[in-house]
Design an enzyme around this catalytic site. Structure first.
Site: not given
Ligand code: ZN
Length: 192
Positions: A106, A149
């Site tokens: 991430c 997401e």
């Protein structure tokens, strides 16, 4: 304009993001900036909370990932060659299929990669950048990126899926990220 990516520990990453309407100020520019920021950091997906906006907006480009993958991985994923899409006000309808592990990372949690098991497919309702409504089912690596997401706009992070033991092992590294004691080759903003 490249925007700084907020680091782990920033409250916005733990906020359930709000829906937006077509008259959201400077939305077109914001989306353009998100693409620019995504490419500048070599990411495959970026959610608005990661650029410090608590709104239900994320962008995904899995074409980049397939273009850069190793020769031996070619043809491994059913969704090649991927796609590029904007998701506004997304709502996951269902996740199905055999859950599978993949080493996730991430942009807000740099230099940590861990296996996360997620369902194979995702059916999601969303508006595109023109506020045209869609309901689509995605597979493969694209389904995985979308789930990652989507978690961001729900205030969730991939490390939440790790065992307490694994998370304990990462505690020091996570604290370093929050405190800005990390070197990355893209622009970040730290909570402290
Ligand atoms: Zn992320």
């Amino acid at each position: 304009m490249i925007l700084p990516i907020v680091a782990y520990g920033s409250p916005v990453l733990r906020t359930v993001a709000k829906e937006i309407t077509p008259d959201y100020p400077n939305l077109e520019k914001l989306i353009a900036d998100m693409w620019e920021t995504l490419y500048a950091s070599n990411g495959v997906g970026l959610a608005a909370p990661q650029i410090n906006k608590d709104i239900r907006l994320f962008v995904v480009d899995s074409i980049q990932l397939f273009a850069n993958q190793d020769e031996e991985d070619k043809g491994k994923y059913a969704d090649e060659p991927g796609f590029k899409k904007v998701f506004i006000n997304a709502k996951i309808k269902e996740c199905n299929g055999e859950p599978w592990p993949y080493s996730e990372g991430c942009l807000s949690i740099p230099k940590i990669r861990e296996d996360v098991t997620r369902p194979a497919t995702v059916t999601i309702e969303y508006d595109d950048e023109n506020f045209i409504h869609h309901t689509d089912t995605f597979i493969g690596i694209t389904a995985r990126i979308i789930q990652h997401e989507y978690d961001h706009i729900e205030g969730k992070l991939f490390i939440d899926y790790l065992t307490p033991f694994k998370r304990k092992l990462l505690k020091g590294k996570l604290a370093d990220i929050t405190n800005g004691k990390i070197k990355v080759d893209y622009k970040m903003s730290f909570p402290k």
